[in-house]
Design an enzyme around this catalytic site. Structure first.
Site, PDB file in Angstrom:
ATOM      1  N   TYR A 160     -49.755  33.340 -43.469  1.00 29.78           N
ATOM      2  CA  TYR A 160     -49.595  34.673 -43.495  1.00 29.78           C
ATOM      3  C   TYR A 160     -50.025  35.726 -42.316  1.00 29.78           C
ATOM      4  O   TYR A 160     -49.494  36.975 -41.949  1.00 29.78           O
ATOM      5  CB  TYR A 160     -49.363  34.961 -44.856  1.00 29.78           C
ATOM      6  CG  TYR A 160     -49.560  36.408 -45.577  1.00 29.78           C
ATOM      7  CD1 TYR A 160     -48.307  36.566 -45.603  1.00 29.78           C
ATOM      8  CD2 TYR A 160     -50.462  37.861 -45.465  1.00 29.78           C
ATOM      9  CE1 TYR A 160     -48.264  38.607 -45.760  1.00 29.78           C
ATOM     10  CE2 TYR A 160     -50.586  38.956 -45.086  1.00 29.78           C
ATOM     11  CZ  TYR A 160     -48.845  38.754 -45.452  1.00 29.78           C
ATOM     12  OH  TYR A 160     -48.747  40.636 -46.469  1.00 29.78           O
ATOM     13  N   LYS A 164     -48.306  37.165 -39.561  1.00 28.90           N
ATOM     14  CA  LYS A 164     -48.476  39.043 -39.230  1.00 28.90           C
ATOM     15  C   LYS A 164     -49.761  39.814 -37.807  1.00 28.90           C
ATOM     16  O   LYS A 164     -49.624  40.994 -37.549  1.00 28.90           O
ATOM     17  CB  LYS A 164     -49.761  39.840 -41.047  1.00 28.90           C
ATOM     18  CG  LYS A 164     -48.879  39.711 -42.029  1.00 28.90           C
ATOM     19  CD  LYS A 164     -48.069  40.942 -42.247  1.00 28.90           C
ATOM     20  CE  LYS A 164     -46.976  41.227 -42.945  1.00 28.90           C
ATOM     21  NZ  LYS A 164     -45.940  42.093 -43.344  1.00 28.90           N
TER      22      LYS A 164
HETATM   23  P1  NAD Z   1     -43.075  44.372 -51.500  1.00 30.63           P
HETATM   24  O1  NAD Z   1     -42.689  42.528 -52.731  1.00 30.63           O
HETATM   25  O2  NAD Z   1     -42.606  45.183 -53.019  1.00 30.63           O
HETATM   26  O3  NAD Z   1     -42.035  44.277 -50.942  1.00 30.63           O
HETATM   27  C1  NAD Z   1     -41.627  43.092 -49.882  1.00 30.63           C
HETATM   28  C2  NAD Z   1     -39.548  43.646 -50.058  1.00 30.63           C
HETATM   29  O4  NAD Z   1     -39.508  41.929 -49.043  1.00 30.63           O
HETATM   30  C3  NAD Z   1     -39.753  43.179 -51.217  1.00 30.63           C
HETATM   31  O5  NAD Z   1     -38.288  43.776 -51.628  1.00 30.63           O
HETATM   32  C4  NAD Z   1     -38.866  41.584 -51.073  1.00 30.63           C
HETATM   33  O6  NAD Z   1     -37.406  40.857 -51.738  1.00 30.63           O
HETATM   34  C5  NAD Z   1     -37.962  41.157 -49.534  1.00 30.63           C
HETATM   35  N1  NAD Z   1     -38.068  40.286 -49.101  1.00 30.63           N
HETATM   36  C6  NAD Z   1     -37.981  38.833 -49.117  1.00 30.63           C
HETATM   37  N2  NAD Z   1     -37.813  38.466 -48.467  1.00 30.63           N
HETATM   38  C7  NAD Z   1     -36.927  38.589 -47.561  1.00 30.63           C
HETATM   39  C8  NAD Z   1     -35.952  39.023 -46.595  1.00 30.63           C
HETATM   40  N3  NAD Z   1     -36.121  37.333 -46.261  1.00 30.63           N
HETATM   41  N4  NAD Z   1     -35.182  39.539 -46.593  1.00 30.63           N
HETATM   42  C9  NAD Z   1     -35.678  40.693 -46.299  1.00 30.63           C
HETATM   43  N5  NAD Z   1     -35.408  41.212 -47.797  1.00 30.63           N
HETATM   44  C10 NAD Z   1     -36.757  40.550 -48.105  1.00 30.63           C
HETATM   45  O7  NAD Z   1     -44.317  44.105 -51.771  1.00 30.63           O
HETATM   46  P2  NAD Z   1     -45.205  45.468 -50.653  1.00 30.63           P
HETATM   47  O8  NAD Z   1     -46.234  45.581 -51.264  1.00 30.63           O
HETATM   48  O9  NAD Z   1     -44.776  46.547 -50.829  1.00 30.63           O
HETATM   49  O10 NAD Z   1     -45.031  44.442 -49.042  1.00 30.63           O
HETATM   50  C11 NAD Z   1     -44.602  45.538 -47.761  1.00 30.63           C
HETATM   51  C12 NAD Z   1     -44.475  45.418 -46.621  1.00 30.63           C
HETATM   52  O11 NAD Z   1     -46.435  45.489 -46.437  1.00 30.63           O
HETATM   53  C13 NAD Z   1     -44.330  43.788 -46.022  1.00 30.63           C
HETATM   54  O12 NAD Z   1     -44.510  43.460 -45.035  1.00 30.63           O
HETATM   55  C14 NAD Z   1     -46.325  43.007 -46.789  1.00 30.63           C
HETATM   56  O13 NAD Z   1     -47.087  41.932 -46.002  1.00 30.63           O
HETATM   57  C15 NAD Z   1     -47.393  44.320 -46.348  1.00 30.63           C
HETATM   58  N6  NAD Z   1     -47.978  44.370 -46.827  1.00 30.63           N
HETATM   59  C16 NAD Z   1     -48.412  44.693 -48.195  1.00 30.63           C
HETATM   60  C17 NAD Z   1     -49.923  44.758 -48.498  1.00 30.63           C
HETATM   61  C18 NAD Z   1     -50.268  45.098 -49.993  1.00 30.63           C
HETATM   62  O14 NAD Z   1     -51.336  44.466 -50.413  1.00 30.63           O
HETATM   63  N7  NAD Z   1     -48.952  45.228 -50.964  1.00 30.63           N
HETATM   64  C19 NAD Z   1     -50.973  44.250 -48.033  1.00 30.63           C
HETATM   65  C20 NAD Z   1     -50.926  44.220 -46.621  1.00 30.63           C
HETATM   66  C21 NAD Z   1     -49.224  44.738 -46.136  1.00 30.63           C
END
Ligand code: NAD
Length: 254
Positions: A160, A164
């Protein structure tokens, strides 16, 4: 003041009710944009559109696996048909994670994470760039992670973190190559955010507790990452490209 009047935006990964993608879609709509939301989860993305409740002329929901280049090209073509050829903003937000020690990550795990989190960004960006270049304007925003900077640990393994970090490199390459065409590309590196990304069911309060050692003493909210997306998508960021915006409550300072 509306910041995205009449712009057309694509946001990937917007199905989850608590997610950053859905929060960004709501905020972009409030700021006058027309928004296409994409997700692997077909039922989820339909439900997300229903919850947001904008008319079909302003909000389009499509199933798309960002790891599949053909599906990305197809989805972007459908958006362009809906928007009469206009794509101004792309938010590469879709991702998956896996908490695993370095020695436990299998070849399959590594490929799976890289396919969505890194190839997915490439696939969707490559499909969208011609529409932006054709109009001489565009903003690509890629959601990276604090894990790219600090080696992860809370919910992301080495695969991961690597994906990233790769996103941040790709953003710089896109910014360099397409700046002359009027396209800006930037990354956002969120810290711990109160979504359900890791699907552990961990409460928002327990995330706030985890964040007690950091300057702002709480986890971030999805709307706070959405605000960063809005800023980078808008003309307020017209001279900003190739950068990474940290939204982490001070958990990591460059
Ligand atoms: P989330 O799980 O709500 O969002 C991710 C979405 O991506 C989900 O709706 C999922 O169904 C979709 N997804 C997964 N595989 C897919 C694919 N192959 N094609 C299309 N869609 C797909 O979680 P989030 O926290 O809202 O994450 C959003 C972004 O933020 C991500 O890139 C994550 O890496 C990043 N992020 C999140 C955090 C955190 O603490 N939540 C921290 C750092 C970075």
């Amino acid at each position: 003041m509306t910041l995205l009047e009449d712009r057309v935006a694509i946001i990937s990964g917007a199905a989850h009710p608590k997610g950053i993608g859905k929060a960004a879609a709501r905020l972009f709509l409030e700021h006058g944009a027309r928004v296409a939301i994409l997700d692997l989860d077909e039922e989820g993305i339909r439900q997300s559109a229903a919850d947001i409740g904008a008319p079909p002329s302003r909000l389009l929901a499509l199933r798309c696996d960002v790891g599949d280049a053909g599906q990305c090209r197809g989805a972007v073509r459908r958006v362009a048909k809906w928007s009469e050829g206009r794509i101004d903003v792309l938010v590469n937000n879709a991702a998956i994670t896996q908490k695993a020690g370095f020695r436990e990550i299998t070849e399959g795990d590594f490929d799976r994470i890289l396919r969505v989190n890194l190839s997915g960004v490439f696939n969707l960006s490559q499909a969208a760039v011609p529409y932006m270049a054709g109009r001489g304007a565009g903003s690509i925003i890629c959601i990276s992670s604090l894990s790219a900077q600090n080696g992860g640990g809370i919910f992301g393994g080495a695969h991961y973190c690597a994906a990233k970090a790769g996103v941040q490199g790709m953003v710089r390459a896109i910014a360099k190559e397409f700046g002359p065409c009027g396209i800006r590309a930037n990354a956002i590196a969120p810290g711990l955010i109160t979504t359900d990304f890791s699907r552990t069911g961990r409460s928002d309060e327990s995330k706030d507790e985890l964040a007690q050692a950091w300057p702002l003493r709480r986890a971030g909210r999805p709307q706070e990452v959405a605000s960063g997306c809005l800023f980078l998508a808008s003309d307020l960021a017209s001279y900003i490209t190739g950068t990474t915006l940290d939204i982490n409550g001070g958990a990591h300072m460059n």
